[in-house]
Design a protein around this motif. Sequence first.
Motif, PDB file in Angstrom:
ATOM      1  N   PHE A 160      42.406  37.165  27.536  1.00  0.00           N
ATOM      2  CA  PHE A 160      41.014  36.837  27.837  1.00  0.00           C
ATOM      3  C   PHE A 160      40.822  35.327  27.961  1.00  0.00           C
ATOM      4  CE2 PHE A 160      39.981  41.177  26.518  1.00  0.00           C
ATOM      5  CZ  PHE A 160      39.018  41.501  27.462  1.00  0.00           C
ATOM      6  N   LEU A 161      41.584  34.558  27.194  1.00  0.00           N
ATOM      7  CA  LEU A 161      41.499  33.104  27.313  1.00  0.00           C
ATOM      8  C   LEU A 161      41.977  32.659  28.694  1.00  0.00           C
ATOM      9  CD1 LEU A 161      40.702  30.629  25.650  1.00  0.00           C
ATOM     10  CD2 LEU A 161      43.087  30.453  24.912  1.00  0.00           C
ATOM     11  N   ALA A 162      43.069  33.253  29.155  1.00  0.00           N
ATOM     12  CA  ALA A 162      43.542  32.950  30.512  1.00  0.00           C
ATOM     13  C   ALA A 162      42.491  33.354  31.540  1.00  0.00           C
ATOM     14  CB  ALA A 162      44.857  33.687  30.785  1.00  0.00           C
ATOM     15  N   GLY A 163      41.842  34.493  31.298  1.00  0.00           N
ATOM     16  CA  GLY A 163      40.782  34.928  32.202  1.00  0.00           C
ATOM     17  C   GLY A 163      39.595  33.990  32.202  1.00  0.00           C
ATOM     18  N   ALA A 164      39.241  33.473  31.019  1.00  0.00           N
ATOM     19  CA  ALA A 164      38.118  32.550  30.921  1.00  0.00           C
ATOM     20  C   ALA A 164      38.398  31.252  31.668  1.00  0.00           C
ATOM     21  CB  ALA A 164      37.817  32.247  29.455  1.00  0.00           C
ATOM     22  N   VAL A 165      39.654  30.800  31.657  1.00  0.00           N
ATOM     23  CA  VAL A 165      40.022  29.597  32.400  1.00  0.00           C
ATOM     24  C   VAL A 165      39.973  29.854  33.905  1.00  0.00           C
ATOM     25  CG1 VAL A 165      41.908  27.985  32.884  1.00  0.00           C
ATOM     26  CG2 VAL A 165      41.413  28.664  30.520  1.00  0.00           C
ATOM     27  N   ALA A 166      40.401  31.050  34.317  1.00  0.00           N
ATOM     28  CA  ALA A 166      40.486  31.352  35.747  1.00  0.00           C
ATOM     29  C   ALA A 166      39.135  31.698  36.360  1.00  0.00           C
ATOM     30  CB  ALA A 166      41.464  32.511  35.977  1.00  0.00           C
ATOM     31  N   THR A 167      38.231  32.283  35.573  1.00  0.00           N
ATOM     32  CA  THR A 167      36.966  32.788  36.121  1.00  0.00           C
ATOM     33  C   THR A 167      36.153  31.729  36.859  1.00  0.00           C
ATOM     34  OG1 THR A 167      36.823  34.536  34.455  1.00  0.00           O
ATOM     35  CG2 THR A 167      34.776  33.900  35.523  1.00  0.00           C
ATOM     36  N   PRO A 168      35.992  30.502  36.320  1.00  0.00           N
ATOM     37  CA  PRO A 168      35.151  29.520  37.035  1.00  0.00           C
ATOM     38  C   PRO A 168      35.809  28.863  38.239  1.00  0.00           C
ATOM     39  CG  PRO A 168      35.386  29.000  34.677  1.00  0.00           C
ATOM     40  CD  PRO A 168      36.439  29.982  35.027  1.00  0.00           C
ATOM     41  N   LEU A 169      37.116  29.117  38.473  1.00  0.00           N
ATOM     42  CA  LEU A 169      37.815  28.393  39.525  1.00  0.00           C
ATOM     43  C   LEU A 169      37.191  28.633  40.893  1.00  0.00           C
ATOM     44  CD1 LEU A 169      41.565  28.798  38.488  1.00  0.00           C
ATOM     45  CD2 LEU A 169      40.072  26.808  38.203  1.00  0.00           C
ATOM     46  N   THR A 170      36.796  29.879  41.154  1.00  0.00           N
ATOM     47  CA  THR A 170      36.179  30.168  42.447  1.00  0.00           C
ATOM     48  C   THR A 170      34.896  29.364  42.625  1.00  0.00           C
ATOM     49  OG1 THR A 170      37.091  32.403  42.380  1.00  0.00           O
ATOM     50  CG2 THR A 170      35.297  32.003  43.929  1.00  0.00           C
ATOM     51  N   GLY A 171      34.091  29.253  41.556  1.00  0.00           N
ATOM     52  CA  GLY A 171      32.855  28.492  41.628  1.00  0.00           C
ATOM     53  C   GLY A 171      33.097  27.017  41.869  1.00  0.00           C
ATOM     54  N   VAL A 172      34.185  26.472  41.304  1.00  0.00           N
ATOM     55  CA  VAL A 172      34.504  25.052  41.483  1.00  0.00           C
ATOM     56  C   VAL A 172      34.759  24.748  42.957  1.00  0.00           C
ATOM     57  CG1 VAL A 172      36.224  23.267  40.996  1.00  0.00           C
ATOM     58  CG2 VAL A 172      35.386  24.736  39.142  1.00  0.00           C
ATOM     59  N   PHE A 173      35.468  25.655  43.634  1.00  0.00           N
ATOM     60  CA  PHE A 173      35.829  25.407  45.035  1.00  0.00           C
ATOM     61  C   PHE A 173      34.826  26.007  46.017  1.00  0.00           C
ATOM     62  CE2 PHE A 173      39.897  25.212  42.738  1.00  0.00           C
ATOM     63  CZ  PHE A 173      40.294  23.939  43.110  1.00  0.00           C
ATOM     64  N   GLY A 174      33.829  26.733  45.513  1.00  0.00           N
ATOM     65  CA  GLY A 174      32.750  27.200  46.367  1.00  0.00           C
ATOM     66  C   GLY A 174      32.827  28.671  46.714  1.00  0.00           C
ATOM     67  N   TYR A 175      31.648  29.237  47.008  1.00  0.00           N
ATOM     68  CA  TYR A 175      31.526  30.642  47.364  1.00  0.00           C
ATOM     69  C   TYR A 175      31.261  30.843  48.852  1.00  0.00           C
ATOM     70  CZ  TYR A 175      30.887  31.219  42.309  1.00  0.00           C
ATOM     71  OH  TYR A 175      31.056  31.204  40.948  1.00  0.00           O
ATOM     72  N   ASP A 176      31.373  29.794  49.652  1.00  0.00           N
ATOM     73  CA  ASP A 176      31.018  29.900  51.065  1.00  0.00           C
ATOM     74  C   ASP A 176      32.060  30.673  51.868  1.00  0.00           C
ATOM     75  OD1 ASP A 176      28.734  28.471  50.574  1.00  0.00           O
ATOM     76  OD2 ASP A 176      29.663  26.537  51.022  1.00  0.00           O
ATOM     77  N   THR A 177      33.300  30.733  51.369  1.00  0.00           N
ATOM     78  CA  THR A 177      34.341  31.504  52.039  1.00  0.00           C
ATOM     79  C   THR A 177      35.092  32.328  50.989  1.00  0.00           C
ATOM     80  OG1 THR A 177      36.187  29.934  51.806  1.00  0.00           O
ATOM     81  CG2 THR A 177      34.660  29.570  53.630  1.00  0.00           C
ATOM     82  N   LEU A 178      35.876  33.265  51.475  1.00  0.00           N
ATOM     83  CA  LEU A 178      36.705  34.097  50.596  1.00  0.00           C
ATOM     84  C   LEU A 178      37.955  33.357  50.132  1.00  0.00           C
ATOM     85  CD1 LEU A 178      37.315  36.998  49.463  1.00  0.00           C
ATOM     86  CD2 LEU A 178      38.351  37.517  51.664  1.00  0.00           C
TER      87      LEU A 178
END
Length: 388
Positions: free
Chosen positions: A336-354
């Motif tokens: 879950f700690l690894a998941g918590a680190v990975a979860t925000p990565l998409t938000g950091v680089f943006g949601y405008d593309t897949l």
Amino acid sequence: MGVGPFATDTYLAALPELQRSLHASATVAQLTLTTFIVGLAAGQFLIGPASDAYGRRRLLIACSVAFAVLSAVCGLSPDGAVLVAARLVQGVVAGGGVALGRAVVTDTHAGDRAAATFGLISSFTFLGPIIAPAAGGAILAYGTWRTVFAALTLLGMLMAVAVTLGVPETLPPARRHPAGLRALGVRMAGLLRDWGFMRHVVLQCLAGAGFFTYIGGSAFVLRSVYGISATRYTVVFATNAAAMAVFSLLFRLLVVRAGAARLRAIGITVSTAGAAGLPVVALAGPHSVPLGVPWALLCAVVGGMGFAIPAATALAQEAGRHSAGTASALQGGLTFLAGAVATPLTGVFGYDTLLPMAVTMSILYAAAFVLMCVMTDRSPRRAKTLTS
């Protein structure tokens, strides 16, 4: 054990409404998910090892009651800061329940029988992502995100009653370990140095991080890139979760004959193949590739985890059987700690593309696949079956 997914997936579709209601940013809204996942990890680290010294039952009851209380606090939160803090502590007690559930199974089952039991439990646990979004959608049709937390309060109360009436103590005093931080440190250090245990945990962390990237980013990405409604996203999410539940039921039926390690290899391979196709779809763009294609690829990723999760759980718990609560804490908490680190990565680089979510998932699953191949090459005999 299913309360973690249920407490995240029920209000995923409400994240945009939550953001508007609390006048918060998208980052704060996603933090209510991220901090819950961090809490799930911390709760497993804290409560799982404590159960090796104090037993399982009373800690299970305490976690269930606390979950109900904290759900009510979340529903009454006046702003984003209070909600984020409440979600963190709510995650801690939910994580305690997850760790204790795995330890109870390890106390009472061994070998392939334990693996089959984890497969059965996983099939019910994975129903959470199917039921929860549908339940959340029904609640949001007549209420708000606060009503979702009112429902979670009721769930916590029902859990407390169910545990009190239905779960006996599975770790008698004669089998308990010494209490205290020093004894806990010795147990944790011993398991962390044991590569026979940690190799299963590291592999689970890599695959789990890829899976949490999907959980945390898919709602924003699919809705912004493909313009789907909250209702349609619920259908996508529930379909993928159904695939995971079906795979976990198949795992239970096949594990005694095929072995947990072999089924984990199949699951990781399927998930890696699905993740590898996502960057290609992302580069082609939503106008060239219809929603059905990334949906099918994500379904393969999630479905493969229906084999990988119960198999990894069983293999790690078997390797750490001498300290089941501590082993449960480390494998679940680190994942879950690894998941918590990975979860925000998409938000950091943006949601405008897949593309950001696709690249992150493909890298993590590729790393898990490579590690699995290395483990199999070095331990061919041990990879074939799970023995007690």
